[in-house]
Design an enzyme around this catalytic site. Sequence first.
Site, PDB file in Angstrom:
ATOM      1  N   ASP A 171     -13.773 -46.401 -46.121  1.00 16.06           N
ATOM      2  CA  ASP A 171     -14.197 -47.758 -45.759  1.00 16.06           C
ATOM      3  C   ASP A 171     -13.264 -48.794 -46.385  1.00 16.06           C
ATOM      4  OD1 ASP A 171     -16.253 -48.250 -44.007  1.00 16.06           O
ATOM      5  OD2 ASP A 171     -17.832 -47.863 -45.468  1.00 16.06           O
TER       6      ASP A 171
ATOM      7  N   GLN B 113     -23.180 -46.217 -46.155  1.00 16.89           N
ATOM      8  CA  GLN B 113     -23.498 -47.277 -45.197  1.00 16.89           C
ATOM      9  C   GLN B 113     -24.199 -48.441 -45.917  1.00 16.89           C
ATOM     10  OE1 GLN B 113     -22.500 -47.253 -42.000  1.00 16.89           O
ATOM     11  NE2 GLN B 113     -23.471 -49.198 -41.530  1.00 16.89           N
TER      12      GLN B 113
ATOM     13  N   LYS C  40     -21.125 -43.635 -35.324  1.00 17.16           N
ATOM     14  CA  LYS C  40     -20.001 -43.087 -36.101  1.00 17.16           C
ATOM     15  C   LYS C  40     -19.963 -41.557 -35.966  1.00 17.16           C
ATOM     16  CE  LYS C  40     -19.864 -46.958 -39.321  1.00 17.16           C
ATOM     17  NZ  LYS C  40     -20.156 -47.535 -40.653  1.00 17.16           N
TER      18      LYS C  40
HETATM   19  N1  GUN Z   1     -22.390 -51.993 -42.655  1.00 18.40           N
HETATM   20  C1  GUN Z   1     -21.917 -52.723 -41.628  1.00 18.40           C
HETATM   21  N2  GUN Z   1     -20.631 -52.412 -41.374  1.00 18.40           N
HETATM   22  C2  GUN Z   1     -20.280 -51.463 -42.272  1.00 18.40           C
HETATM   23  C3  GUN Z   1     -19.073 -50.741 -42.510  1.00 18.40           C
HETATM   24  O1  GUN Z   1     -18.037 -50.915 -41.855  1.00 18.40           O
HETATM   25  N3  GUN Z   1     -19.134 -49.846 -43.537  1.00 18.40           N
HETATM   26  C4  GUN Z   1     -20.243 -49.658 -44.282  1.00 18.40           C
HETATM   27  N4  GUN Z   1     -20.205 -48.758 -45.272  1.00 18.40           N
HETATM   28  N5  GUN Z   1     -21.375 -50.319 -44.095  1.00 18.40           N
HETATM   29  C5  GUN Z   1     -21.384 -51.213 -43.077  1.00 18.40           C
END
Ligand code: GUN
Length: 298
Positions: free
Chosen positions: A126, A103, A59
């Site tokens: 998100d 996350q 990311k």
């Molecule tokens: N863990 C796995 N995929 C994601 C996501 O798209 N966002 C977040 N915050 N955690 C994740």
Amino acid sequence: MTILDGKRIAADIRRELKEQISRRRASAGDKQTIGNRCPKLGIVIVGHNPASETYVTNKMKACAEVGIEAERIAFEDTITQEQLLAEVQRLNNDPSFDGFIVQLPLPAHISEQTITAAIDYRKDVDGLTPENVGRAAKGLPCIISATPRGIRELLSRYHISTDGKHVVVVGRSNIVGKPMASLLMQKHETGNATVTLCHSHTTNLKQVCLTADILIVAVGHPGLITADMVAEGATVIDVGITRIEDPNSPKGYRLAGDVDFDNVAPKCAYITPVPGGVGPMTIVSLLQNTLQAYGHTL
Ligand code: GUN
């Protein structure tokens, strides 16, 4: 059979976003507007889950590529829920962040529901807060959760319409299954689907999957979907991405989807690979959501 190349589409979108961001900043000129600065994303990570570490690194890289400033905010897994909530409040109140994510998964002593609910929905890139989930369900303007947004974009860039189609979603997670189903049933050209949502208590999974024009699987159970569960000519979207130990691989593991790709692919009109399908689209959706949040503060 066509492989839906999420890696290539995501690279196309990153190029588009990079241009959009630099045009916007250039047009702001010397004026004291938000356009003078980069969009900024905060990425909170707790503990050392190896998959999460990789996602966060990817990311951060994607942000750098398009001109989004990203700050990694890392905590040990000894952090308490109260301390993490205080960090969420700090980020909610810091105007230099357009958006931030926490996350997932979080350590067992911290409630994901409590933490996500504390995020200001305008910074929730998100799309996981109750406000954004509710708005999405009602068809109101909102930030859409990253994986469903990425899947919608992938289908749309390959001109695969969901209108009037039977879409079967397997998996009822808050992060993929539920928001995906909600999005697809909207009265909108990118929705208008008849949606069935299956989960671990569905008794006739195979029969339901066989009726799918589009099958979206997000369970985290490698190889769950076998060739006898997929109709000829279906479109299959595999969201699963499980690490499987593999001493022969340079990383010591390989990634496995929820679909038995080798046997299912020959029956499909379209199918996503793992890796290189949905994963890169999820990351690019986070960039799009960040840009959306940045625009809202203008
Ligand atoms: N863990 C796995 N995929 C994601 C996501 O798209 N966002 C977040 N915050 N955690 C994740």
